[in-house]
Design an enzyme around this catalytic site. Structure first.
Site, PDB file in Angstrom:
ATOM      1  N   ALA A   1      18.697  69.526  38.873  1.00 20.76           N
ATOM      2  CA  ALA A   1      19.607  68.377  38.878  1.00 20.76           C
ATOM      3  C   ALA A   1      20.287  68.182  37.530  1.00 20.76           C
ATOM      4  O   ALA A   1      21.485  67.883  37.463  1.00 20.76           O
ATOM      5  CB  ALA A   1      18.837  67.117  39.271  1.00 20.76           C
TER       6      ALA A   1
ATOM      7  N   THR B   1      16.999  79.954  41.249  1.00 24.07           N
ATOM      8  CA  THR B   1      17.543  79.230  42.402  1.00 24.07           C
ATOM      9  C   THR B   1      18.452  78.109  41.907  1.00 24.07           C
ATOM     10  O   THR B   1      18.359  77.677  40.754  1.00 24.07           O
ATOM     11  CB  THR B   1      16.418  78.620  43.265  1.00 24.07           C
ATOM     12  OG1 THR B   1      15.643  77.723  42.461  1.00 24.07           O
ATOM     13  CG2 THR B   1      15.518  79.712  43.830  1.00 24.07           C
TER      14      THR B   1
ATOM     15  N   ASP C   1      38.949  24.632  30.094  1.00 28.34           N
ATOM     16  CA  ASP C   1      38.488  23.401  30.722  1.00 28.34           C
ATOM     17  C   ASP C   1      37.113  23.021  30.181  1.00 28.34           C
ATOM     18  O   ASP C   1      36.379  23.861  29.648  1.00 28.34           O
ATOM     19  CB  ASP C   1      38.393  23.581  32.238  1.00 28.34           C
ATOM     20  CG  ASP C   1      39.755  23.684  32.906  1.00 28.34           C
ATOM     21  OD1 ASP C   1      40.755  23.351  32.247  1.00 28.34           O
ATOM     22  OD2 ASP C   1      39.808  24.094  34.083  1.00 28.34           O
TER      23      ASP C   1
ATOM     24  N   LYS D   1      40.046  17.684  31.619  1.00 26.11           N
ATOM     25  CA  LYS D   1      40.363  16.286  31.936  1.00 26.11           C
ATOM     26  C   LYS D   1      39.082  15.461  32.001  1.00 26.11           C
ATOM     27  O   LYS D   1      38.060  15.928  32.480  1.00 26.11           O
ATOM     28  CB  LYS D   1      41.108  16.225  33.274  1.00 26.11           C
ATOM     29  CG  LYS D   1      42.369  17.095  33.298  1.00 26.11           C
ATOM     30  CD  LYS D   1      42.974  17.138  34.681  1.00 26.11           C
ATOM     31  CE  LYS D   1      44.195  18.048  34.718  1.00 26.11           C
ATOM     32  NZ  LYS D   1      43.837  19.476  34.605  1.00 26.11           N
TER      33      LYS D   1
ATOM     34  N   GLY E   1      37.315  26.969  35.014  1.00 30.06           N
ATOM     35  CA  GLY E   1      36.081  27.161  35.746  1.00 30.06           C
ATOM     36  C   GLY E   1      36.354  27.641  37.159  1.00 30.06           C
ATOM     37  O   GLY E   1      37.377  27.303  37.758  1.00 30.06           O
TER      38      GLY E   1
ATOM     39  N   ILE F   1      41.773  27.939  43.374  1.00 30.24           N
ATOM     40  CA  ILE F   1      40.999  27.118  44.308  1.00 30.24           C
ATOM     41  C   ILE F   1      40.789  25.755  43.650  1.00 30.24           C
ATOM     42  O   ILE F   1      39.894  25.577  42.827  1.00 30.24           O
ATOM     43  CB  ILE F   1      39.640  27.766  44.663  1.00 30.24           C
ATOM     44  CG1 ILE F   1      39.828  29.168  45.241  1.00 30.24           C
ATOM     45  CG2 ILE F   1      38.870  26.880  45.644  1.00 30.24           C
ATOM     46  CD1 ILE F   1      40.501  29.205  46.596  1.00 30.24           C
TER      47      ILE F   1
ATOM     48  N   ALA G   1      33.446  28.284  42.918  1.00 29.19           N
ATOM     49  CA  ALA G   1      32.150  27.614  42.955  1.00 29.19           C
ATOM     50  C   ALA G   1      31.474  27.706  44.317  1.00 29.19           C
ATOM     51  O   ALA G   1      30.256  27.878  44.399  1.00 29.19           O
ATOM     52  CB  ALA G   1      32.322  26.152  42.554  1.00 29.19           C
TER      53      ALA G   1
ATOM     54  N   MET H   1      34.362  18.528  43.930  1.00 24.62           N
ATOM     55  CA  MET H   1      34.671  17.257  43.255  1.00 24.62           C
ATOM     56  C   MET H   1      34.367  16.064  44.151  1.00 24.62           C
ATOM     57  O   MET H   1      35.139  15.115  44.250  1.00 24.62           O
ATOM     58  CB  MET H   1      36.137  17.235  42.802  1.00 24.62           C
ATOM     59  CG  MET H   1      36.463  18.330  41.804  1.00 24.62           C
ATOM     60  SD  MET H   1      38.220  18.480  41.428  1.00 24.62           S
ATOM     61  CE  MET H   1      38.829  19.341  42.891  1.00 24.62           C
TER      62      MET H   1
END
Length: 461
Positions: free
Chosen positions: A22, A44, A248, A270, A302, A307, A333, A384
């Site tokens: 191998a 071999t 954020d 925020k 985040g 989304i 999330a 949220m």
């Protein structure tokens, strides 16, 4: 320096590999990729080596090791599992003043094969001088994650355009600035997106202009929910290239620690009670301001920016102001928190669809399709929603969702402080108050939520 690093052109040269197992197979394949004429000496062969020999891609020297095998070899690699045979190979090579490498045996090697990061024609080699191969391999793995696979195409494009760049930018300082732009600007960005035609067009346009545009660019990066291991490779590369990071508040300190150390970090998250529209307008201003100053800006959000992250609004603002941008998706999330809580969002026995819902809308809660959300055989993931739990549970029950429906509230999902609070929909607000659940928290409603009891693996439900 214990070893002298050297890159060798072995195209068409005879390289002997002694051994047919191998390890020898891996070495032969790597040598073939570099264009060598490979001979393999062994009684071999592995099925793969036998196939290569049958197709005359390699030459098979059958039998036990014979020193005569070395007479035409330019390099020799001993890859048997018998140190006596390997020693004979090494001694025969030394007698003929030929370079020989015995795999994983520095004492019997006149050269060593390093771990490599291959972005041909760019190649990075890492060696521990044979003392700590595991450390070299670990370093290679880290570099693999940092170096985008487009670097090879970028190097080839730069080489092809080298005469044109020299002609268009005769001044050495201007030429250096042009190469910096080539590596950091829209050409490299197009290649990262596997768009070579756009990259060439951007390069042609830049060469036709007397001076480079001084504008920077913005990369909108989804940071995931908190675990730094969930940041994508593209996101990590963007953080390592950033001059400015607008992040954020929910972006974890561990993710920020992965960024370039001298990058300017600006918190733009925020706060509860703030005028969010005014804060968002300031974010828009900062992105444009820093990009127009020629800086590479990462807008770090985040989860995933598209989304419930207002990413679309930010791109619209950048497009309206002519600022170049790129988007790097993140793990949202709902996906990450559910997985870390042991909750499959879909399950053939319980849920055939998933709804991602924000409980923080421009309008009031009547904007939501409560009849649709109350139907069975589906999973609801509310973002949220911590401040709206009384309303959410009451509306769902009023529109037909049974009060016995399981829920799971996942606080600080994917982080070491993750908590999962479970119960029945009719108890939702009460259970959240009892456990003092705080943001950030994701609410999952549906039969699958009960599976956290037996499938949880990260902490305890």
């Amino acid at each position: 320096m214990k070893l002298f690093p050297i890159f060798s052109d072995i195209k068409g040269r005879c390289v002997l590999v002694v051994g047919g197992g191998a390890v020898a197979t891996r070495k032969a394949q790597a040598l073939l990729e570099a264009g060598a004429a490979v001979s393999v000496g062994a009684p071999t062969l592995t099925p793969e080596l036998a196939r290569l020999a049958q197709g005359q891609t390699i030459t098979h020297l059958q039998g036990e090791f014979d020193a005569d095998w070395l007479k035409d070899a330019w390099l020799i690699i001993a890859a048997t599992d018998d140190r006596t045979v390997n020693t004979r190979v090494y001694e025969a090579a030394c007698a003929r003043r030929q370079f020989c490498n015995v795999v994983d045996d520095p004492a019997l090697s006149s050269f060593q094969v390093p771990s490599i990061v291959d972005r041909s024609p760019l190649i990075v080699a890492i060696s521990s001088s044979g003392l700590a191969p595991v450390l070299a391999r670990r370093l290679r793995e880290r570099l693999e994650s940092l170096f985008d696979h487009s670097l090879g195409a970028l190097a080839e494009l730069a080489a092809r355009y080298r005469p044109a760049i020299r002609a268009a930018r005769a001044d050495l300082k201007e030429r250096r600035r042009f190469y910096d732009w080539l590596l950091d600007g829209p050409v490299a960005a197009a290649l990262r997106r596997a768009q070579p035609q756009q990259a060439q067009e951007a390069l042609d346009e830049a060469l036709a202009r007397p001076a480079l545009s001084q504008d920077g660019r913005v990369v909108l990066v989804g940071a995931g929910p908190g675990d730094p291991g969930l940041l994508t490779l593209k996101g990590l590369r963007a953080l390592n290239e950033a001059d400015v990071i607008l992040h954020d508040r929910l972006v974890s300190a561990e993710v920020l620690a992965l960024a370039r150390r001298d990058a300017e970090r600006i918190t733009v998250g925020k706060r509860l009670g703030e005028n969010h529209n005014a804060t968002q307008a300031r974010i828009h201003e900062l992105m444009v301001e820093h990009a127009r100053a020629g800086r590479r800006v990462v807008r770090l959000k985040g989860g995933d920016a598209f989304i419930f992250g207002r990413g679309g609004e930010e791109l619209e603002h950048l497009r309206a102001h002519g600022v170049d941008y790129e988007v790097v998706p993140g793990i949202t999330a709902a996906l990450a928190c559910a997985a870390y809580a042991g909750i499959p969002l879909t399950h053939r026995d319980y849920a055939q669809s998933v709804h991602l819902v924000t409980a923080h809308c421009r309008a009031d809660e009547e904007a939501l399709d409560w009849d649709g959300l109350a139907r069975g055989q589906q999973t609801l993931a509310f973002y949220m929603g911590v401040g709206q739990l009384d309303i959410l549970s009451a509306r769902l029950v009023a529109h037909g969702r049974p009060g016995s429906t399981p829920f799971a509230l996942i606080e600080n999902g994917s982080r070491p402080s993750q908590r999962v609070v479970m119960g029945r929909l009719s108890q939702l607000a009460e259970r959240a108050r009892e456990q003092a659940v705080a943001s950030p928290a994701l609410l999952i409603v549906g039969e699958v939520a009960a599976l956290a009891d037996r499938l949880a693996w990260f902490g305890k439900p």
